[in-house]
Design a protein around this motif. Sequence first.
Motif, PDB file in Angstrom:
ATOM      1  N   GLY A 168       0.815  -1.208   0.000  1.00  0.00           N
ATOM      2  CA  GLY A 168       0.000   0.000   0.000  1.00  0.00           C
ATOM      3  C   GLY A 168       0.847   1.256   0.000  1.00  0.00           C
ATOM      4  N   ALA A 169       0.260   2.348  -0.440  1.00  0.00           N
ATOM      5  CA  ALA A 169       0.984   3.618  -0.518  1.00  0.00           C
ATOM      6  C   ALA A 169       0.188   4.722   0.161  1.00  0.00           C
ATOM      7  N   GLY A 170      -0.497   4.346   1.262  1.00  0.00           N
ATOM      8  CA  GLY A 170      -1.238   5.334   2.040  1.00  0.00           C
ATOM      9  C   GLY A 170      -0.600   5.487   3.414  1.00  0.00           C
ATOM     10  N   ASN A 171      -1.167   6.352   4.230  1.00  0.00           N
ATOM     11  CA  ASN A 171      -0.586   6.610   5.548  1.00  0.00           C
ATOM     12  C   ASN A 171      -0.630   5.392   6.468  1.00  0.00           C
ATOM     13  N   VAL A 172      -1.612   4.508   6.266  1.00  0.00           N
ATOM     14  CA  VAL A 172      -1.668   3.320   7.123  1.00  0.00           C
ATOM     15  C   VAL A 172      -0.452   2.430   6.845  1.00  0.00           C
ATOM     16  N   ALA A 173      -0.060   2.290   5.567  1.00  0.00           N
ATOM     17  CA  ALA A 173       1.134   1.500   5.234  1.00  0.00           C
ATOM     18  C   ALA A 173       2.351   2.095   5.946  1.00  0.00           C
TER      19      ALA A 173
ATOM     20  N   ILE B  32       4.575  -0.689  -3.397  1.00  0.00           N
ATOM     21  CA  ILE B  32       3.763   0.433  -3.889  1.00  0.00           C
ATOM     22  C   ILE B  32       3.445   0.159  -5.351  1.00  0.00           C
ATOM     23  N   ARG B  33       2.167   0.029  -5.674  1.00  0.00           N
ATOM     24  CA  ARG B  33       1.867  -0.494  -7.022  1.00  0.00           C
ATOM     25  C   ARG B  33       2.113   0.513  -8.141  1.00  0.00           C
ATOM     26  N   ARG B  34       2.128   1.803  -7.804  1.00  0.00           N
ATOM     27  CA  ARG B  34       2.378   2.807  -8.860  1.00  0.00           C
ATOM     28  C   ARG B  34       3.678   3.559  -8.567  1.00  0.00           C
ATOM     29  N   GLY B  35       3.868   4.704  -9.220  1.00  0.00           N
ATOM     30  CA  GLY B  35       5.144   5.416  -9.123  1.00  0.00           C
ATOM     31  C   GLY B  35       5.181   6.430  -7.988  1.00  0.00           C
TER      32      GLY B  35
ATOM     33  N   VAL C 221       1.866   8.397  -4.889  1.00  0.00           N
ATOM     34  CA  VAL C 221       1.635   7.931  -3.519  1.00  0.00           C
ATOM     35  C   VAL C 221       0.627   8.814  -2.779  1.00  0.00           C
ATOM     36  N   ARG C 222      -0.092   8.206  -1.834  1.00  0.00           N
ATOM     37  CA  ARG C 222      -1.103   8.968  -1.066  1.00  0.00           C
ATOM     38  C   ARG C 222      -0.581   9.371   0.312  1.00  0.00           C
ATOM     39  N   PHE C 223       0.706   9.151   0.550  1.00  0.00           N
ATOM     40  CA  PHE C 223       1.271   9.543   1.837  1.00  0.00           C
ATOM     41  C   PHE C 223       1.100  11.043   2.044  1.00  0.00           C
TER      42      PHE C 223
ATOM     43  N   ALA D 146       4.156  14.812   6.072  1.00  0.00           N
ATOM     44  CA  ALA D 146       4.566  14.730   7.484  1.00  0.00           C
ATOM     45  C   ALA D 146       4.782  13.272   7.895  1.00  0.00           C
ATOM     46  N   GLU D 147       3.909  12.384   7.417  1.00  0.00           N
ATOM     47  CA  GLU D 147       4.047  10.952   7.724  1.00  0.00           C
ATOM     48  C   GLU D 147       5.266  10.369   7.027  1.00  0.00           C
ATOM     49  N   LEU D 148       5.455  10.748   5.768  1.00  0.00           N
ATOM     50  CA  LEU D 148       6.586  10.202   5.009  1.00  0.00           C
ATOM     51  C   LEU D 148       7.899  10.639   5.655  1.00  0.00           C
TER      52      LEU D 148
ATOM     53  N   ALA E  97      -2.127  -2.999   3.486  1.00  0.00           N
ATOM     54  CA  ALA E  97      -2.726  -1.743   3.970  1.00  0.00           C
ATOM     55  C   ALA E  97      -3.347  -1.066   2.761  1.00  0.00           C
ATOM     56  N   ILE E  98      -4.394  -1.708   2.240  1.00  0.00           N
ATOM     57  CA  ILE E  98      -4.954  -1.276   0.952  1.00  0.00           C
ATOM     58  C   ILE E  98      -6.402  -0.823   1.097  1.00  0.00           C
ATOM     59  N   GLY E  99      -6.794  -0.466   2.295  1.00  0.00           N
ATOM     60  CA  GLY E  99      -8.132   0.089   2.491  1.00  0.00           C
ATOM     61  C   GLY E  99      -9.097  -0.876   3.154  1.00  0.00           C
TER      62      GLY E  99
ATOM     63  N   SER F  33     -11.822   7.147   3.833  1.00  0.00           N
ATOM     64  CA  SER F  33     -10.808   8.149   3.505  1.00  0.00           C
ATOM     65  C   SER F  33     -11.042   9.401   4.334  1.00  0.00           C
ATOM     66  N   GLY F  34      -9.959  10.118   4.557  1.00  0.00           N
ATOM     67  CA  GLY F  34     -10.051  11.373   5.288  1.00  0.00           C
ATOM     68  C   GLY F  34      -9.511  11.249   6.690  1.00  0.00           C
ATOM     69  N   VAL F  35      -8.978  12.370   7.162  1.00  0.00           N
ATOM     70  CA  VAL F  35      -8.399  12.407   8.510  1.00  0.00           C
ATOM     71  C   VAL F  35      -9.506  12.675   9.532  1.00  0.00           C
TER      72      VAL F  35
HETATM   73  N1  LIG Z   1      -1.334  10.447  10.177  1.00  0.00           N
HETATM   74  C1  LIG Z   1      -2.405  10.526   9.467  1.00  0.00           C
HETATM   75  O1  LIG Z   1      -2.868  11.623   9.176  1.00  0.00           O
HETATM   76  C2  LIG Z   1      -3.099   9.278   8.986  1.00  0.00           C
HETATM   77  C3  LIG Z   1      -2.625   8.018   9.357  1.00  0.00           C
HETATM   78  C4  LIG Z   1      -3.286   6.883   8.872  1.00  0.00           C
HETATM   79  C5  LIG Z   1      -4.401   7.034   8.044  1.00  0.00           C
HETATM   80  N2  LIG Z   1      -4.829   8.276   7.734  1.00  0.00           N
HETATM   81  C6  LIG Z   1      -5.951   8.472   6.795  1.00  0.00           C
HETATM   82  O2  LIG Z   1      -6.855   7.390   6.808  1.00  0.00           O
HETATM   83  C7  LIG Z   1      -7.342   7.150   5.475  1.00  0.00           C
HETATM   84  C8  LIG Z   1      -7.125   5.679   5.119  1.00  0.00           C
HETATM   85  O3  LIG Z   1      -5.715   5.431   4.929  1.00  0.00           O
HETATM   86  P1  LIG Z   1      -5.219   4.176   4.067  1.00  0.00           P
HETATM   87  O4  LIG Z   1      -3.755   4.190   4.036  1.00  0.00           O
HETATM   88  O5  LIG Z   1      -5.949   2.967   4.534  1.00  0.00           O
HETATM   89  O6  LIG Z   1      -5.883   4.447   2.640  1.00  0.00           O
HETATM   90  P2  LIG Z   1      -5.406   5.227   1.309  1.00  0.00           P
HETATM   91  O7  LIG Z   1      -4.762   6.509   1.601  1.00  0.00           O
HETATM   92  O8  LIG Z   1      -6.616   5.220   0.439  1.00  0.00           O
HETATM   93  O9  LIG Z   1      -4.294   4.272   0.688  1.00  0.00           O
HETATM   94  C9  LIG Z   1      -4.600   2.976   0.245  1.00  0.00           C
HETATM   95  C10 LIG Z   1      -3.461   2.501  -0.630  1.00  0.00           C
HETATM   96  O10 LIG Z   1      -3.710   1.150  -0.997  1.00  0.00           O
HETATM   97  C11 LIG Z   1      -3.319   0.988  -2.340  1.00  0.00           C
HETATM   98  N3  LIG Z   1      -4.044  -0.158  -2.896  1.00  0.00           N
HETATM   99  C12 LIG Z   1      -5.376  -0.345  -3.005  1.00  0.00           C
HETATM  100  N4  LIG Z   1      -5.642  -1.536  -3.566  1.00  0.00           N
HETATM  101  C13 LIG Z   1      -4.434  -2.105  -3.829  1.00  0.00           C
HETATM  102  C14 LIG Z   1      -4.060  -3.334  -4.398  1.00  0.00           C
HETATM  103  N5  LIG Z   1      -4.961  -4.221  -4.822  1.00  0.00           N
HETATM  104  N6  LIG Z   1      -2.733  -3.601  -4.538  1.00  0.00           N
HETATM  105  C15 LIG Z   1      -1.794  -2.721  -4.116  1.00  0.00           C
HETATM  106  N7  LIG Z   1      -2.103  -1.531  -3.553  1.00  0.00           N
HETATM  107  C16 LIG Z   1      -3.414  -1.230  -3.408  1.00  0.00           C
HETATM  108  C17 LIG Z   1      -3.710   2.288  -3.001  1.00  0.00           C
HETATM  109  O11 LIG Z   1      -2.954   2.435  -4.184  1.00  0.00           O
HETATM  110  P3  LIG Z   1      -3.364   3.463  -5.343  1.00  0.00           P
HETATM  111  O12 LIG Z   1      -3.039   4.828  -4.820  1.00  0.00           O
HETATM  112  O13 LIG Z   1      -2.525   3.013  -6.457  1.00  0.00           O
HETATM  113  O14 LIG Z   1      -4.840   3.263  -5.576  1.00  0.00           O
HETATM  114  C18 LIG Z   1      -3.315   3.290  -1.918  1.00  0.00           C
HETATM  115  O15 LIG Z   1      -1.990   3.679  -2.056  1.00  0.00           O
HETATM  116  C19 LIG Z   1      -6.600   8.093   4.569  1.00  0.00           C
HETATM  117  O16 LIG Z   1      -7.388   9.220   4.287  1.00  0.00           O
HETATM  118  C20 LIG Z   1      -5.384   8.470   5.381  1.00  0.00           C
HETATM  119  O17 LIG Z   1      -4.836   9.716   5.037  1.00  0.00           O
HETATM  120  C21 LIG Z   1      -4.210   9.390   8.176  1.00  0.00           C
END
Ligand SMILES: NC(=O)c1ccc[n+]([C@@H]2O[C@H](COP(=O)([O-])OP(=O)(O)OC[C@H]3O[C@@H](n4cnc5c(N)ncnc54)[C@H](OP(=O)(O)O)[C@@H]3O)[C@@H](O)[C@H]2O)c1
Length: 453
Positions: free
Chosen positions: A150-155, A194-197, A201-203, A206-208, A316-318, A364-366
């Motif tokens: 995954g490429a989000g903040n949870v990852a 991270i599946r894309r480039g 990334v959705r990081f 500050a987290e990165l 960590a893909i949602g 999604s969303g903080v």
């Molecule tokens: N400190 C903080 O502020 C904080 C901490 C944790 C979470 N949060 C928030 O909580 C929300 C949820 O976070 P999240 O990380 O669960 O979700 P997210 O930001 O939506 O990230 C999910 C990631 O999973 C990837 N993904 C989805 N399906 C996939 C697959 N089949 N194979 C490989 N990768 C896949 C997505 O890639 P693609 O981009 O390519 O679709 C994306 O990078 C977000 O809004 C986040 O900002 C905030």
Amino acid sequence: MEQFRIAVIGAGPSGLYAAAALLASGEPVSVEVLDRLPAPYGLVRYGVAPDHVKMKSVIRVLQRPFDPAHVEFLGGVRIGEGGIGLDELRTHFHAVVHATGSSVDRSLDVPGEELAGSLGSGAFVSWYCGHPDHTELDPPLDHPGVAVVGAGNVALDVARVLAKTADELAATDVPEPVLDALRGSAVRDIHVLIRRGPEHVRFTPAELHQIGDLAHADVLVHDDGLLAAGVAETPGEGVTERRQRQNLEMLTEWAGRHASDRPRRVHLRFLRSPVRLLGEDGRVSGVVVERNAVVDGRVVGTGEQETLDVGLVVRAIGYRGEPIPGLPFDEAGGVVPNEGGRVLRDGVAVPGAYVTGWIKRGPSGVIGTNKGDAAETVKALLADLPTLPAPAHPEPEALRAALAAHGIRPVDWTAWLRLDAEEVRRGGQRGAERVKVAHLAEMLDAAHGAPAP
Ligand SMILES: NC(=O)c1ccc[n+]([C@@H]2O[C@H](COP(=O)([O-])OP(=O)(O)OC[C@H]3O[C@@H](n4cnc5c(N)ncnc54)[C@H](OP(=O)(O)O)[C@@H]3O)[C@@H](O)[C@H]2O)c1
Ligand SMILES: Cc1cc2nc3c(=O)[nH]c(=O)nc-3n(C[C@H](O)[C@H](O)[C@H](O)COP(=O)(O)OP(=O)(O)OC[C@H]3O[C@@H](n4cnc5c(N)ncnc54)[C@H](O)[C@@H]3O)c2cc1C
């Protein structure tokens, strides 16, 4: 004047922002917040990473409706299977606001995902946050390699917790058995897939940044030279240009770094997807990873594969919401169908049924995003007040009696404060602000005043 009785199901940020907005409206409403857990705050308590102590201070805002006691808390009350049914609950309230979040891990749908050591971030994060559903998880940390997908903040949260030492985490609220498991961790290489480039990334920056700033782990960027060549300038979906620029600056600087003598390494592997988990004796022993290309915004496998030696894979893909029997559910989206917070059945508003937070809009969303979201839902509810049908049993005692008939003894606010005090007491013994009580029975004992073990 008629008093309208409102139930909010879910004491996470969206439910508590909704309760506060209802209270602030000045309308003749009484509000009760029910949660299946004995403790309030949802993912602020069971998702926000333990080392993000400042972030958790939002609790001071979220608790305001309970203190002084304008709103009632009924913890340990599950709505739906194994608790009290929605149809029965509705006989006690004019309206119900569903704020139950999205707790179900999405799957990768690749072979081997069912092996032991293949976990969703929901389960893994819940474990280190001391969620009572996951105290027995026992994630395998006996292998040097781990993959985080995954490429989000949870990852990033998951990678960071695995990269920190137990000593660094001792000052946080992680339960004692979790700290013990982390103390025995053999993890050295954490591969973030991270599946894309890098531009997608959705990081959040500050987290990165925190990944590049770890005391006991190096960050190594595997980008196939993309960053040096200059990546495409179009930000990915939901990513602002500013966020993209800051992330790219950081990643470009890190791409020039080499491994030092730090004991752990976080590898950021771009354009890589897991295509198969390998197993030995029923548990994960490796992950086959394919190199991707992004064509017209779509991720396409190139056929080029390699195997990473890992004993744990955390995806960590949602998330998806969990359906509540009696409430419409959109299976494809994993949310409750709604218009501005009014629950819809076949496109028509269901009287007295509302949603807010992740179960309304998806995961999604903080934390703060849920405030405006709850305000929208509450505005719709207040506009509907004159049309809401009166419940059959509006007296608070009737609900208490119904819960007792189901064998449920709710944890009220005073009881929660007893559990809270016990956690603070345990924290004092470890030099932490608090240490979580994770086992449900222990939580209930502490809340209801039984002697601490
Ligand atoms: N400190 C903080 O502020 C904080 C901490 C944790 C979470 N949060 C928030 O909580 C929300 C949820 O976070 P999240 O990380 O669960 O979700 P997210 O930001 O939506 O990230 C999910 C990631 O999973 C990837 N993904 C989805 N399906 C996939 C697959 N089949 N194979 C490989 N990768 C896949 C997505 O890639 P693609 O981009 O390519 O679709 C994306 O990078 C977000 O809004 C986040 O900002 C905030
Ligand atoms: C791992 C992780 C880390 C995060 N870190 C941050 C961060 O650092 N900063 C930030 O701003 N945002 C962070 N977020 C995002 C933030 O946590 C969410 O935006 C927010 O919690 C969503 O609120 P919610 O009320 O919709 O859901 P939740 O917080 O999930 O609350 C739902 C509540 O409903 C209860 N419930 C569920 N089902 C039932 C039922 N049947 N009956 C009764 N009660 C029920 C649950 O017990 C829970 O208390 C993070 C998210 C995750 C997943």
